[in-house]
Scaffold this motif. Structure first.
Motif, PDB file in Angstrom:
ATOM      1  N   CYS A  61      33.875 -12.095  29.633  1.00 36.02           N
ATOM      2  CA  CYS A  61      34.797 -11.524  28.645  1.00 36.02           C
ATOM      3  C   CYS A  61      36.021 -10.906  29.310  1.00 36.02           C
ATOM      4  O   CYS A  61      37.057 -10.729  28.673  1.00 36.02           O
ATOM      5  N   GLU A  93      28.248  -7.651  29.473  1.00 40.95           N
ATOM      6  CA  GLU A  93      27.102  -7.603  28.563  1.00 40.95           C
ATOM      7  C   GLU A  93      26.222  -8.846  28.654  1.00 40.95           C
ATOM      8  O   GLU A  93      25.007  -8.764  28.529  1.00 40.95           O
ATOM      9  N   SER A  94      26.841  -9.994  28.886  1.00 45.30           N
ATOM     10  CA  SER A  94      26.081 -11.235  28.711  1.00 45.30           C
ATOM     11  C   SER A  94      25.172 -11.558  29.895  1.00 45.30           C
ATOM     12  O   SER A  94      24.109 -12.139  29.705  1.00 45.30           O
ATOM     13  N   CYS A 129      34.780  -6.186  27.678  1.00 43.90           N
ATOM     14  CA  CYS A 129      33.383  -6.324  27.299  1.00 43.90           C
ATOM     15  C   CYS A 129      32.788  -4.940  26.968  1.00 43.90           C
ATOM     16  O   CYS A 129      33.197  -3.919  27.534  1.00 43.90           O
ATOM     17  N   ASP A 130      31.787  -4.973  26.089  1.00 47.34           N
ATOM     18  CA  ASP A 130      31.273  -3.768  25.418  1.00 47.34           C
ATOM     19  C   ASP A 130      31.322  -2.474  26.218  1.00 47.34           C
ATOM     20  O   ASP A 130      31.922  -1.489  25.808  1.00 47.34           O
ATOM     21  N   THR A 201      36.822 -11.358  24.548  1.00 45.10           N
ATOM     22  CA  THR A 201      35.565 -10.705  24.180  1.00 45.10           C
ATOM     23  C   THR A 201      35.023 -11.307  22.888  1.00 45.10           C
ATOM     24  O   THR A 201      35.677 -12.118  22.236  1.00 45.10           O
ATOM     25  N   CYS A 202      33.834 -10.886  22.516  1.00 44.09           N
ATOM     26  CA  CYS A 202      33.209 -11.372  21.284  1.00 44.09           C
ATOM     27  C   CYS A 202      34.183 -11.206  20.116  1.00 44.09           C
ATOM     28  O   CYS A 202      34.833 -10.176  19.966  1.00 44.09           O
ATOM     29  N   ALA A 208      32.275  -4.739  21.442  1.00 43.86           N
ATOM     30  CA  ALA A 208      33.547  -4.823  22.163  1.00 43.86           C
ATOM     31  C   ALA A 208      34.719  -4.586  21.221  1.00 43.86           C
ATOM     32  O   ALA A 208      35.616  -3.784  21.506  1.00 43.86           O
TER      33      ALA A 208
HETATM   34 FE1  FES Z   1      31.271  -9.315  26.364  1.00 45.29          FE
HETATM   35 FE2  FES Z   1      30.421  -9.549  23.760  1.00 45.29          FE
HETATM   36  S1  FES Z   1      29.389 -10.145  25.602  1.00 45.29           S
HETATM   37  S2  FES Z   1      32.235  -8.709  24.545  1.00 45.29           S
END
Ligand code: FES
Length: 586
Positions: A61, A93-94, A129-130, A201-202, A208
């Motif tokens: 992200c 996050e991922s 990212c988050d 990002t998502c 995020a």
């Molecule tokens: Fe990085 Fe959702 S996994 S913003």
């Protein structure tokens, strides 16, 4: 050169402690920097601006952040500053196990010490990212120098079979469809490539995007920072303008503490309700506020956020994605709607551009009433977070009503208990599991200590035998968190957690549990005596003690992490320690 004989204004900059003297120390600080080809005149007392970069190829992200940093640099140079880019821990996050939340505090420590210990007068936080957004804001808040946030921006809409699909949300949806036998595994896999098809990002209103909106509503970024897509050229313009602005902020001594006030957090809580934001924001805002010395309580979310209509029709609560949100007017459109209806608590809150939040948004264009809905046609009448209390959560729990099923907001059901996440995985799809859709799924030992990092497993998938009946939601209760892209009638962040001796540890199969989200109640239907007897018999901290004995950062985490209602910061990190640093003598 800006040496000791330069103007007092220039000598007041932090960076002058490194570069401002004509003695041996100044020589050494400057000399080593000159190995990068910096000419002497760049040390003339101009503001040194740090660019705190969470770029990493392991944080997809944020993988485009080098390009964003280049545009920030152009803006800094243009405004008469000197940019110095530096890397910090990037907790994506991922990929990161066991969960990116586990390293949020670690990253914040990295950020704090990197800012304080280095010659910079202001800092630009590159976040996306988050957990990168709260981590960098926490670290910067503990230093309190002029700070501006630049977010990486959301991905373009995902596409699958001609339809828009949202990051994360489609994974939850399709995996349940596979489990229920309604789509093939081939179809499921085909969605994979279409979900993440650009940098960013998502693209849902997950954590995020929520935290990007929080940063903007807190006043720590320029307007529109939250929603401009990552690959839209206007994202780079915003980065350039942020580079311009941080130099002026240094001249104005516009430090973070002038922006991150109690009033700013109240604006952010109200904004979270209006955007249908992630439950993770409850934890992160508390942690950021704690670093700034601002009092913020869990009940503030009830008092300030509840009753606010959710206006933004984005997944996972609604239909659209971040691209549409930007094209509809982005966060300024939402803030304008809130302000025009007297729902923006503090219009005069200062933002990083030197203007009030209201001045920034009062004339904001609104292009699409379906995406940013009107007050008389909201997505959810009564948005915000429900803060729940009762004998099952003495220090509170949260539920996001915009993601819940209205018919389950008041529900009494028989508990089906999982002692930990491994137990859940082993038994949830067992055909012999004694469960139906009226039951309440209870998951223990997934709080900050129990699952070292408080995993996003609170939206545990439903049992296959229930899904096969076409049932889409059940009441779920845990001390875990939930992905901002997830949905359901999910009670989260139960505090104290089971691994800290909370009453959740005492729930047994067959107990009756009562949820009344409207009344803020979460009750385990056993007597106080029985509850105390069970807790005395249990040793809920055994698991975390065992993990702690493994040493390393994990041990530090388990021993010092605060509970969810306290923001999950480390106890020793709460507070602002300022930017003063002992003078170093070579
Ligand atoms: Fe990085 Fe959702 S996994 S913003």
């Amino acid at each position: 050169m800006a040496r000791d004989n330069e103007s007092s204004a220039k000598r007041q900059l932090r960076s002058a402690q490194w570069f401002g003297s004509a003695d041996k120390n100044g020589f050494m600080y400057r000399s080593w920097m000159k190995n990068q080809g910096i000419p002497d005149h760049e040390f003339d007392g101009r503001p040194i601006i740090g660019i705190c970069n969470t770029w990493s190829e392991l944080t997809p992200c944020n993988a485009h952040f080098r390009k964003i940093a280049e545009h920030v640099k152009k803006g800094i140079l243009e405004a008469g500053g000197y940019p110095v880019e530096f890397p910090v821990f990037s907790n994506g996050e991922s990929n990161l196990r066991p969960t990116a939340m586990f390293t949020r505090n670690l990253a914040s420590m990295d950020v704090e010490e990197a800012i304080r210990g280095n010659p910079m007068d202001g800092v630009v936080l590159l976040v996306g990212c988050d957990k990168t957004t709260p981590a960098l804001l926490m670290g910067a808040a503990s230093c309190d120098i002029p700070t501006i946030v630049v977010t990486g921006g959301p991905m373009l809409n995902g596409k699958h079979k001609g339809q828009d699909i949202g990051s994360g949300t489609v994974v939850w949806q399709l995996s349940e469809e596979v489990k229920a036998g309604r789509i093939s595994i081939h179809d499921f896999m085909a969605a994979e490539a279409g979900m993440s098809r650009s940098a960013g990002t998502c693209n849902t209103m997950g954590t995020a995007s929520t935290m990007a909106c929080m940063a903007e509503s807190l006043g720590t970024s320029l307007p529109h920072n939250a929603a401009i897509p990552a690959v839209d050229s206007r994202r780079y313009v915003l980065a350039h303008l942020s580079g311009n602005r941080i130099v002026d902020m240094v001249h104005e001594d516009l430090r973070l503490s002038k922006v991150l006030t109690r009033e700013a957090f109240e604006n952010a809580i109200r904004t979270n309700a209006a955007i249908g934001g992630s439950t993770n924001a409850v934890i992160h805002l508390k942690a950021i506020a704690g670093r700034m010395g601002v009092e913020l309580e869990l009940d503030d979310w009830n008092r300030i956020g509840r009753g606010t209509p959710t206006l933004v029709d984005l997944q996972p609560s609604g239909r659209f994605l971040m691209e549409e949100f930007y094209y509809a007017g982005g966060l300024p459109a939402v803030l304008r709607r809130l302000g025009e209806s007297d729902r923006l608590p503090h219009k005069d809150a200062l933002t990083v551009n030197g203007q009030s939040l209201w001045d920034n948004v009062k004339d904001a264009p609104i292009y699409n009433d379906e995406v940013v809905r009107t007050l008389d046609n909201p997505l959810v009448e009564d948005g915000g977070m429900c803060v729940l209390r009762g004998n099952l959560a003495p220090r509170g729990a949260v539920l996001k009503p915009s993601a819940a099923s209205p018919e389950l907001m008041q529900h009494r059901g028989r508990a089906v208990v999982f002692e930990n996440f491994d137990d859940y995985k082993a038994r949830i799809n067992d055909p012999d599991l004694d469960v139906d859709e009226s039951c309440v799924l209870v998951l223990k030992h997934c709080g900050p200590r129990g699952y070292h990092g408080m995993a996003e497993v609170g939206n545990m998938g439903l049992p296959a035998k229930v899904l096969e009946k076409g049932v889409k939601d059940m009441v779920r209760i845990s001390d875990a968190r939930m992905s901002g892209t997830a949905y359901g009638t999910v009670v989260l962040h139960v505090a104290p957690e089971a691994a800290a001796g909370g009453p959740l540890a005492a729930v047994r199969n067959g107990d009756w549990v009562e949820l009344d989200a409207y009344a803020g109640k979460l009750h385990l239907d056993i007597s106080d005596e029985e509850l105390q007897t069970r807790l005395a018999e249990a040793d809920p901290t055994a698991a975390s003690r065992e993990i702690a004995s493994t040493g390393g950062y994990r041990q530090l985490y388990i021993e010092r992490v605060l509970q969810a209602d306290e923001g999950c910061d480390f106890d020793f990190l709460v507070g602002c320690r300022g930017s003063e640093v002992p003078r170093h003598s070579h």
